[in-house]
Scaffold this active site. Structure first.
Site, PDB file in Angstrom:
ATOM      1  N   LYS A   1     -99.591  80.987-100.531  1.00 36.73           N
ATOM      2  CA  LYS A   1    -100.350  80.022 -99.719  1.00 36.73           C
ATOM      3  C   LYS A   1     -99.750  78.616 -99.855  1.00 36.73           C
ATOM      4  CE  LYS A   1    -103.405  83.318 -98.941  1.00 36.73           C
ATOM      5  NZ  LYS A   1    -104.353  83.836 -98.005  1.00 36.73           N
TER       6      LYS A   1
HETATM    7  C1  LIG Z   1    -105.256  84.995 -98.389  1.00 35.47           C
HETATM    8  C2  LIG Z   1    -106.401  85.334 -97.527  1.00 35.47           C
HETATM    9  C3  LIG Z   1    -107.661  85.644 -98.061  1.00 35.47           C
HETATM   10  C4  LIG Z   1    -107.991  85.687 -99.537  1.00 35.47           C
HETATM   11  O1  LIG Z   1    -107.058  86.289-100.312  1.00 35.47           O
HETATM   12  P1  LIG Z   1    -107.140  86.425-101.918  1.00 35.47           P
HETATM   13  O2  LIG Z   1    -105.907  87.207-102.196  1.00 35.47           O
HETATM   14  O3  LIG Z   1    -108.382  87.128-102.248  1.00 35.47           O
HETATM   15  O4  LIG Z   1    -107.107  85.056-102.502  1.00 35.47           O
HETATM   16  C5  LIG Z   1    -108.693  85.863 -97.157  1.00 35.47           C
HETATM   17  N1  LIG Z   1    -108.521  85.829 -95.835  1.00 35.47           N
HETATM   18  C6  LIG Z   1    -107.311  85.541 -95.289  1.00 35.47           C
HETATM   19  C7  LIG Z   1    -107.197  85.482 -93.804  1.00 35.47           C
HETATM   20  C8  LIG Z   1    -106.207  85.316 -96.113  1.00 35.47           C
HETATM   21  O5  LIG Z   1    -105.012  85.062 -95.580  1.00 35.47           O
END
Ligand SMILES: *Cc1c(COP(=O)(O)O)cnc(C)c1O
Length: 380
Positions: free
Chosen positions: A189
């Site tokens: 991210k």
């Molecule tokens: C990254 C993401 C999440 C959450 O991901 P985690 O791996 O649980 O931190 C939720 N929704 C979307 C659209 C994502 O890209």
């Protein structure tokens, strides 16, 4: 003499950007006695809340945990429906299932790839208890239209802004449009804490409920063995929070790195007919999470992925629709053809390497590989 092929340099698809500041702050935690719920957690919460323009930030162990808390805090449960999108990461729909409610998937619009407001409106029933749209790849979904729909229907919005930290629409930060917004900090991210997430809201009661449920259902003063409701251990540890604080302090530097890569992709790929580059929604400032190009009909995406791999360039389909996941097909009877826009967009989408650390040479390698491979297909 055997003819040994020179190995092709591998370009990473995504990479975290960890520097001396991250090491310094995490080491400060390790040298302290506060490995959980300490000062860095508080600082991280305040900083993310401010970035999202919200009163409260509650750090959690993942974006998925944050989505779960949001659904639960809003009292959504068995018999309830939440309108959401099949063009997402599976967690945005699973979080509704965690509470025994039904995710009602509706198709997306073709331009910015979020929930189509008209499809959402058509899906409203008397069981609808929320709308959970996703800001896709860092771009906003149609937030003003969805906010007005939610208002008319009298239901809350959970904004899955897990991919959109630092983006905004009409000057208002993403994560700041719903009753609750959720961010995620997995290593790919915009900023990372390793694993981690954050829920943000302006509502004092929702914030209190989520704070408590994150921490085993303890009440606000956190009395150790007093549990006032069913809770979870969704806390973020202090090392991760320190990492997050360091990453936030470096956010403009990280964004500048991504902007350099964006500009290079635009320069090298902007003129080709066989692909469409990601475009920010009108009125939006976007800090992209991934770089997903859309290929023209004549390009064979899956063959292209193999051709790129041979040139050291990873490419990934993005997203793989939720309704076509084996679990969803089995449980809800979904199949191909149910959400035509989602399926068409997904079939022609390709995530290419993107991070603040990509070098100009690596960007050239990606672009050369793409142009050559599409040329080989006779589609260029
Ligand atoms: C990254 C993401 C999440 C959450 O991901 P985690 O791996 O649980 O931190 C939720 N929704 C979307 C659209 C994502 O890209």
């Amino acid at each position: 003499m055997t003819n040994v092929a020179r190995p092709v340099a591998q370009v990473p698809l995504a990479q975290p950007n960890i520097g001396p500041l991250e090491v310094e702050l995490v080491n400060q935690v390790l040298a302290s006695d506060s490995l959980a719920m300490g000062p860095f957690t508080e600082e991280f919460e305040a900083a993310v809340a401010e970035l999202a323009g919200r009163r409260h930030g509650i750090a959690v162990s993942s974006g998925t945990a944050g989505l779960h808390l949001a659904v639960r805090a809003l009292g959504i449960g068995p018999g309830d429906e939440v309108i959401t999108t099949p063009f997402s990461f599976v967690a945005s729909s699973n979080c509704v299932l965690f509470e025994g409610a039904r995710p009602v998937l509706v198709d997306i619009e073709d331009e910015y790839l979020g929930v189509d407001p008209a499809a959402a409106e058509a899906a409203i029933t008397e069981r609808t208890r929320g709308i959970l749209p996703v800001d896709v790849f860092g771009n906003p979904c149609r937030l003003p239209e969805l906010a007005s729909l939610a208002d008319r229907a009298g239901v809350p919005i959970i904004e899955d802004s897990c991919e959109a930290l630092g983006s905004s629409l009409h000057g208002r930060p993403l994560g700041g449009w719903g009753d609750i917004g959720v961010f995620a900090f997995y290593p790919n991210k915009q900023i990372t804490t390793g694993e981690g997430g954050m829920v943000v809201t302006d509502d004092d009661d929702l914030a209190g409920a989520m704070r408590s449920m994150r921490n085993q259902g303890r009440d606000e003063d956190g009395t150790w063995l007093r549990h006032v409701q069913l809770g979870f251990n969704y806390r973020l540890d202090e090392m991760s929070a320190a990492l997050g604080v360091a990453q936030l302090r470096r956010r403009s530097e990280l964004k500048a790195g991504r902007d350099r890569v964006l500009a290079a992709y635009r320069r090298r790929l902007g003129e080709h007919e066989w692909l469409r580059l990601p475009e920010p929604m009108r009125g939006a400032e976007v800090d992209w999470f991934v770089y997903v190009i859309r290929l023209a009909e004549g390009v064979n995406r899956d063959r292209l992925i193999d051709q790129l791999a041979g040139r050291g360039v990873p490419g990934r389909p993005y997203f793989s629709p939720i309704h076509l996941q084996p679990f969803y097909r089995e449980r809800f009877g979904y199949g191909p053809g149910d959400f035509p826009v989602t399926e068409r967009v997904a079939a022609g989408s390709l995530a290419i390497p993107f991070s603040s650390r990509l070098t100009d040479e690596q960007v050239d390698q990606v672009c050369d590989a793409l142009v050559e491979a599409v040329g080989e297909q006779g589609a260029g």
